[in-house]
Scaffold this motif. Structure first.
Motif, PDB file in Angstrom:
ATOM      1  N   TRP A 282     -16.960   5.068   7.727  1.00 26.99           N
ATOM      2  CA  TRP A 282     -17.813   5.650   6.687  1.00 26.99           C
ATOM      3  C   TRP A 282     -17.048   5.695   5.366  1.00 26.99           C
ATOM      4  CZ3 TRP A 282     -22.880   7.410   7.288  1.00 26.99           C
ATOM      5  CH2 TRP A 282     -23.368   7.414   8.602  1.00 26.99           C
ATOM      6  N   GLY A 283     -17.777   5.528   4.267  1.00 26.21           N
ATOM      7  CA  GLY A 283     -17.161   5.627   2.956  1.00 26.21           C
ATOM      8  C   GLY A 283     -18.215   5.617   1.869  1.00 26.21           C
ATOM      9  N   GLU A 284     -17.769   5.699   0.625  1.00 25.51           N
ATOM     10  CA  GLU A 284     -18.679   5.733  -0.514  1.00 25.51           C
ATOM     11  C   GLU A 284     -18.715   4.389  -1.230  1.00 25.51           C
ATOM     12  OE1 GLU A 284     -17.656   8.984  -3.046  1.00 25.51           O
ATOM     13  OE2 GLU A 284     -18.253  10.508  -1.585  1.00 25.51           O
ATOM     14  N   ILE A 285     -19.848   4.129  -1.878  1.00 24.94           N
ATOM     15  CA  ILE A 285     -20.063   2.914  -2.665  1.00 24.94           C
ATOM     16  C   ILE A 285     -20.410   3.333  -4.091  1.00 24.94           C
ATOM     17  CG2 ILE A 285     -21.643   0.964  -3.018  1.00 24.94           C
ATOM     18  CD1 ILE A 285     -19.804   0.449  -0.731  1.00 24.94           C
ATOM     19  N   PRO A 286     -19.794   2.730  -5.102  1.00 25.38           N
ATOM     20  CA  PRO A 286     -20.142   3.080  -6.484  1.00 25.38           C
ATOM     21  C   PRO A 286     -21.637   2.940  -6.753  1.00 25.38           C
ATOM     22  CG  PRO A 286     -18.184   1.687  -6.434  1.00 25.38           C
ATOM     23  CD  PRO A 286     -18.730   1.709  -5.034  1.00 25.38           C
ATOM     24  N   GLY A 287     -22.194   3.950  -7.399  1.00 22.95           N
ATOM     25  CA  GLY A 287     -23.602   3.906  -7.768  1.00 22.95           C
ATOM     26  C   GLY A 287     -24.552   4.424  -6.722  1.00 22.95           C
ATOM     27  N   ARG A 288     -24.023   4.847  -5.547  1.00 20.81           N
ATOM     28  CA  ARG A 288     -24.884   5.360  -4.474  1.00 20.81           C
ATOM     29  C   ARG A 288     -24.340   6.702  -4.013  1.00 20.81           C
ATOM     30  NH1 ARG A 288     -29.095   3.412  -2.156  1.00 20.81           N
ATOM     31  NH2 ARG A 288     -28.831   1.456  -3.275  1.00 20.81           N
ATOM     32  N   SER A 289     -25.235   7.669  -3.786  1.00 19.65           N
ATOM     33  CA  SER A 289     -24.812   9.011  -3.405  1.00 19.65           C
ATOM     34  C   SER A 289     -24.554   9.093  -1.901  1.00 19.65           C
ATOM     35  CB  SER A 289     -25.881  10.048  -3.793  1.00 19.65           C
ATOM     36  OG  SER A 289     -27.081   9.809  -3.103  1.00 19.65           O
ATOM     37  N   GLY A 290     -23.565   9.884  -1.518  1.00 17.72           N
ATOM     38  CA  GLY A 290     -23.272  10.118  -0.115  1.00 17.72           C
ATOM     39  C   GLY A 290     -22.490   8.981   0.516  1.00 17.72           C
ATOM     40  N   GLU A 291     -22.108   9.196   1.780  1.00 21.62           N
ATOM     41  CA  GLU A 291     -21.363   8.181   2.523  1.00 21.62           C
ATOM     42  C   GLU A 291     -22.296   7.275   3.322  1.00 21.62           C
ATOM     43  OE1 GLU A 291     -16.919   9.899   3.318  1.00 21.62           O
ATOM     44  OE2 GLU A 291     -18.430  10.342   4.857  1.00 21.62           O
ATOM     45  N   LEU A 292     -21.837   6.078   3.597  1.00 22.36           N
ATOM     46  CA  LEU A 292     -22.592   5.117   4.369  1.00 22.36           C
ATOM     47  C   LEU A 292     -21.619   4.248   5.170  1.00 22.36           C
ATOM     48  CD1 LEU A 292     -23.628   2.302   1.928  1.00 22.36           C
ATOM     49  CD2 LEU A 292     -22.728   4.446   1.073  1.00 22.36           C
ATOM     50  N   ILE A 293     -22.155   3.394   6.028  1.00 24.02           N
ATOM     51  CA  ILE A 293     -21.315   2.518   6.825  1.00 24.02           C
ATOM     52  C   ILE A 293     -20.690   1.459   5.925  1.00 24.02           C
ATOM     53  CG2 ILE A 293     -21.277   0.802   8.672  1.00 24.02           C
ATOM     54  CD1 ILE A 293     -21.687   3.593   9.724  1.00 24.02           C
ATOM     55  N   ILE A 294     -19.347   1.365   5.970  1.00 17.82           N
ATOM     56  CA  ILE A 294     -18.638   0.370   5.173  1.00 17.82           C
ATOM     57  C   ILE A 294     -17.688  -0.416   6.063  1.00 17.82           C
ATOM     58  CG2 ILE A 294     -18.769   1.746   3.054  1.00 17.82           C
ATOM     59  CD1 ILE A 294     -15.760   2.399   3.516  1.00 17.82           C
ATOM     60  N   GLN A 295     -17.278  -1.552   5.572  1.00 26.46           N
ATOM     61  CA  GLN A 295     -16.283  -2.346   6.279  1.00 26.46           C
ATOM     62  C   GLN A 295     -14.892  -1.826   5.921  1.00 26.46           C
ATOM     63  OE1 GLN A 295     -16.729  -6.495   5.417  1.00 26.46           O
ATOM     64  NE2 GLN A 295     -15.274  -7.170   6.975  1.00 26.46           N
ATOM     65  N   PRO A 296     -14.080  -1.486   6.931  1.00 21.29           N
ATOM     66  CA  PRO A 296     -12.761  -0.898   6.612  1.00 21.29           C
ATOM     67  C   PRO A 296     -11.832  -1.918   5.959  1.00 21.29           C
ATOM     68  CG  PRO A 296     -12.989  -1.297   8.970  1.00 21.29           C
ATOM     69  CD  PRO A 296     -14.349  -1.559   8.364  1.00 21.29           C
TER      70      PRO A 296
END
Length: 296
Positions: A282-296
């Motif tokens: 899980w992590g954050e993406i610029p421009g989007r609120s909250g955490e989501l599934i990301i590639q480590p």
């Protein structure tokens, strides 16, 4: 020749009835393939208003016109109006996407309910939500779905296991840079994750002087060269107010020499034996609120 897979998230009834036909026309004109991922149950978009207290949410919505993109009626679903059944009311538009030759798959059963709850829910809740989507999809299309793309890039461990149990060989449930094999509790999944690699238009507009008039240039800058990408668009945006932006992107990608393909076509060019195994993260993406599934 580099490929750009077009992943179309369909979140609402309005996006199904109005956005899907609009996008089908644009894709046909550009001779482009896409994968349409459908929300198949009730439209409770109005429930998303509860996110007003989430860090970063107000900043994000202040950059894009929520009412003009989604419509006031849609924003009332689940609040002042009952949530309509998207799968029943929008089945014709869904079948039209398949009839036009595009891949169709599962986005979710209830978009807002899934996005706001799945991370903390147990296996039984997760399986029940996903199975409802599977059964409705099969009712509409007369065949099982080939792929899955999570609402809001939100998943849990059991959801990844369900994708394997369905026998899907690829899905796109998170954000990242390249395909990989996800691992859950230290065990490799049987399917490939093909993450969204490019920022979405609503993440870019309103940042660093980017507007609806010039945001396509920022995206095209990221697709210069020979690398493959997956771009997520939304029927409520690119199939509506942001249609002119999407048309400029399609033209620009063609000028760059890219093939515009579905996730199914993209997957055909992946060598599974060469893919890394990576844990669900899980992590954050610029421009989007909250955490989501990301590639480590």
């Amino acid at each position: 020749m580099a490929r750009i897979a077009l992943k179309v998230d369909v979140d609402t009834l309005r996006g199904t009835r109005e956005g899907v036909p609009a996008l089908l026309s644009m894709l046909s004109a550009a001779e482009a393939e896409a994968t349409f991922l459908f929300s198949l149950g009730p439209d409770h978009t109005g429930w998303a208003l509860r996110r007003v207290f989430r860090p970063g949410f107000l900043k994000k919505v202040s950059r894009t016109s929520v009412v003009s993109n989604y419509g006031l009626r849609t924003l009332m679903y689940g609040v002042l109006l009952p949530g309509p059944d998207i799968g029943r009311k929008g089945a014709a538009e869904m079948r039209a996407a398949a009839a036009a030759g595009h891949e169709c798959g599962i986005h979710t059963w209830d978009h807002v309910y899934w996005q706001d709850n799945v991370r903390e829910r147990d296996a039984a809740w997760t399986r029940r939500q996903m199975q409802q989507s599977f059964e409705r999809f099969t009712d509409i299309f007369g065949a099982a779905p080939t792929t899955h793309g999570a609402a809001g890039w939100q998943m849990n461990n059991e959801a990844f296991r369900q994708i394997d149990d369905w026998g899907m060989v690829y899905a796109s449930d998170g954000r990242g840079t390249a395909p990989y094999i996800p691992t859950v509790d230290g065990k490799a999944c049987r399917h490939v994750q093909m993450p969204t690699t490019l920022p979405t238009l609503d993440e870019l507009i309103g940042v660093d002087d980017l507007t609806e008039d010039n945001v396509h240039k920022a995206v095209l800058k990221l697709t210069e060269g020979d690398g493959d990408h997956i771009f997520t668009l939304h029927t409520e945006l690119e199939g509506g107010k942001l249609a002119p932006v999407f048309k400029r992107l399609l033209s620009g990608w063609r000028a760059q020499g890219h093939q515009l393909v579905s996730m199914a076509t993209y997957y055909q060019h992946i060598d599974r034996s060469d893919l890394p195994q990576m844990p669900v993260t899980w992590g954050e993406i610029p421009g989007r609120s909250g955490e989501l599934i990301i590639q480590p």
